[in-house]
Design a protein around this motif. Structure first.
Motif, short mmCIF file in Angstrom:
data_model
loop_
_atom_site.label_atom_id
_atom_site.label_comp_id
_atom_site.label_asym_id
_atom_site.label_seq_id
_atom_site.Cartn_x
_atom_site.Cartn_y
_atom_site.Cartn_z
N ALA A 1 0.83 -1.20 0.00
CA ALA A 1 0.00 0.00 0.00
C ALA A 1 0.87 1.26 0.00
CB ALA A 1 -0.93 0.00 1.21
N SER A 2 1.97 1.22 0.72
CA SER A 2 2.86 2.38 0.82
C SER A 2 3.50 2.71 -0.52
CB SER A 2 3.95 2.13 1.87
OG SER A 2 3.38 1.97 3.15
N ASP A 3 4.04 1.69 -1.18
CA ASP A 3 4.80 1.94 -2.41
C ASP A 3 3.92 2.11 -3.64
OD1 ASP A 3 7.25 2.10 -1.22
OD2 ASP A 3 8.20 0.64 -2.54
N THR A 4 2.62 1.87 -3.51
CA THR A 4 1.71 2.14 -4.62
C THR A 4 0.86 3.38 -4.33
OG1 THR A 4 0.01 0.68 -3.67
CG2 THR A 4 1.51 -0.29 -5.31
N GLY A 5 1.18 4.09 -3.24
CA GLY A 5 0.39 5.26 -2.89
C GLY A 5 -1.06 4.92 -2.65
N ARG A 6 -1.28 3.86 -1.84
CA ARG A 6 -2.62 3.36 -1.58
C ARG A 6 -3.30 2.91 -2.88
NH1 ARG A 6 -5.11 7.96 2.33
NH2 ARG A 6 -3.44 9.23 1.45
N PHE A 7 -2.47 2.30 -3.75
CA PHE A 7 -2.94 1.74 -5.02
C PHE A 7 -3.42 2.82 -5.99
CE2 PHE A 7 -3.67 -1.28 -1.55
CZ PHE A 7 -2.80 -2.28 -1.94
N MET A 8 -2.81 4.01 -5.90
CA MET A 8 -3.13 5.10 -6.82
C MET A 8 -2.07 5.28 -7.90
SD MET A 8 -4.82 8.17 -4.54
CE MET A 8 -3.32 8.46 -3.58
N HIS A 9 -0.82 4.84 -7.65
CA HIS A 9 0.26 5.06 -8.61
C HIS A 9 0.12 4.11 -9.80
CE1 HIS A 9 2.89 6.67 -5.06
NE2 HIS A 9 1.91 7.49 -5.41
N ASP A 10 0.85 4.45 -10.87
CA ASP A 10 0.74 3.64 -12.08
C ASP A 10 1.48 2.30 -11.98
OD1 ASP A 10 3.38 4.42 -12.24
OD2 ASP A 10 3.17 5.53 -14.12
N ASN A 11 2.11 2.03 -10.83
CA ASN A 11 2.69 0.70 -10.62
C ASN A 11 1.67 -0.28 -10.03
OD1 ASN A 11 2.56 1.85 -8.08
ND2 ASN A 11 4.65 1.29 -7.48
N THR A 12 0.42 0.17 -9.92
CA THR A 12 -0.66 -0.70 -9.43
C THR A 12 -1.17 -1.56 -10.58
OG1 THR A 12 -1.27 0.99 -7.81
CG2 THR A 12 -2.85 -0.77 -8.19
N THR A 13 -0.52 -2.67 -10.78
CA THR A 13 -0.83 -3.58 -11.87
C THR A 13 -1.87 -4.61 -11.43
OG1 THR A 13 0.89 -5.13 -11.20
CG2 THR A 13 1.54 -3.35 -12.71
N PRO A 14 -2.42 -5.38 -12.37
CA PRO A 14 -3.32 -6.47 -11.98
C PRO A 14 -2.65 -7.44 -11.00
CG PRO A 14 -3.54 -6.04 -14.32
CD PRO A 14 -2.39 -5.19 -13.84
N ALA A 15 -1.35 -7.69 -11.18
CA ALA A 15 -0.64 -8.60 -10.26
C ALA A 15 -0.60 -8.01 -8.85
CB ALA A 15 0.78 -8.85 -10.77
#
Length: 335
Positions: free
Chosen positions: A167-181
């Protein structure tokens, strides 16, 4: 990340035996991913009968933001860990450059075997065995998958620690690294016992009055530069001292100024007695990691940072160096 490196990493972990001294350490000024990765791996080893020790990279107090996480109270400072003598195994997580282990670096250097698990670009490879997967959104995601490969139990405690990192490294799943995986792994963590709502409250809705006062100050000082495409703000050591605030309480404050409509990149500067930290955040495809690397820092495309090489640099010195590398056209700065 090649399969051979993955096999070497799993072999390294499988060969750790009960009774051996094992340290697991993240980078200096640990964020959610560093903390979560360390605690998840320590808990996993504990489940195998191995007493591993979570290690701070500095001889400083544990970050208060994560005090609620199981295992945080067992963290050791490097000076405390030194009493165990050379470790049989030292595992560094979420740390692409050895120097970011700071005071814990001598403990890595004297360990019998070392393993590096990370998702950053390996600009300066180190360690005996390296498991680097740049496609992963967080180091804790790598650990979650690695434990599955090993067929080690992934308990609710481990799931919670990994979820914090993800959650931290995806910005609470807002960043573009939030992939389907990423979302599939997050769902697995929740199914294993990670409480999404409770974790988000603990991370983002339990701020002290001092931290909120600092946020207000950051907003008061905010500047909109480079054709209104870059937002900038800063805090000084005096700001923390007068409000009796802890530095780890502003870990995500750069996201506050990045949220301004029209802003593409945020620059948040923290001046301190021992140096200056410059945090960079992007909400487009602009690569702030490439900018941070120009000054000896690094991180991710959307979130990076650097300890400024000149400890005496002023606000205008830093902005004069950074703004030309960011979107838009910089105007003359003063400060």
């Amino acid at each position: 990340m090649c399969a051979a490196d993955r096999r070497e990493a799993t072999t390294f972990l499988e060969n750790i035996e009960p009774g051996q001294t094992v340290f697991v350490c993240g980078h200096v000024r640990p964020d959610g991913d560093a903390i979560g990765s360390v605690l998840a791996l320590v808990a996993a080893l504990d489940g195998r009968g191995v007493k591993a020790y979570p290690l701070l990279a500095d001889n400083k107090p544990k970050p208060s933001t994560y005090a609620w996480l199981a295992g945080v109270d067992t963290y050791l400072m490097p000076t405390e860990a030194a009493r165990f003598g050379p470790a049989d195994a030292f595992i560094a997580v979420d740390t692409p450059v050895a120097s970011r282990l700071n005071a814990a670096l001598p403990l890595l250097e004297e360990a019998s075997r070392t393993l590096i698990i990370d998702h950053h670009r390996a600009l300066e490879p180190y360690g005996d065995v390296r498991y680097i997967d740049e496609s992963a959104a967080a180091c804790s995601q790598i650990i979650w998958q690695l434990l599955d490969t090993l067929n080690w139990e992934r308990t609710a405690q481990i799931a919670t620690a990994c979820y914090v990192g993800l959650a931290s490294d995806t910005g609470r799943f807002m960043h573009d690294n939030t992939t389907p995986a990423v979302l599939r792994d997050a769902a697995e963590m929740v199914e294993a016992g990670a409480d999404n709502a409770a974790i988000n409250v603990a991370l983002y809705a339990q701020k002290s009055a001092a931290a909120l006062a600092l946020e207000g100050l950051v907003l008061e000082r905010m500047m909109v530069l480079n054709d209104e495409r870059v937002t900038v703000s800063w805090l000084t050591q005096a700001d923390f001292t007068t409000r009796e605030a802890q530095r780890d309480e502003v870990e995500n404050i750069a996201d506050l100024i990045r949220s301004l409509k029209g802003s593409e990149v945020a620059v948040f500067i923290t001046f301190g007695d021992t140096g200056t930290r410059v945090s960079l955040r992007s909400k487009t495809d602009f690569d702030v990691a490439a900018v941070a690397e120009r000054f000896g820092g690094g991180g991710h495309r959307g979130a990076s940072g650097v300890t400024w090489p000149d400890k005496n640099a002023s606000l205008s010195d830093i902005l004069d160096a950074v703004l030309p590398l960011l979107p838009g056209t910089p105007a003359e700065t003063k400060g």
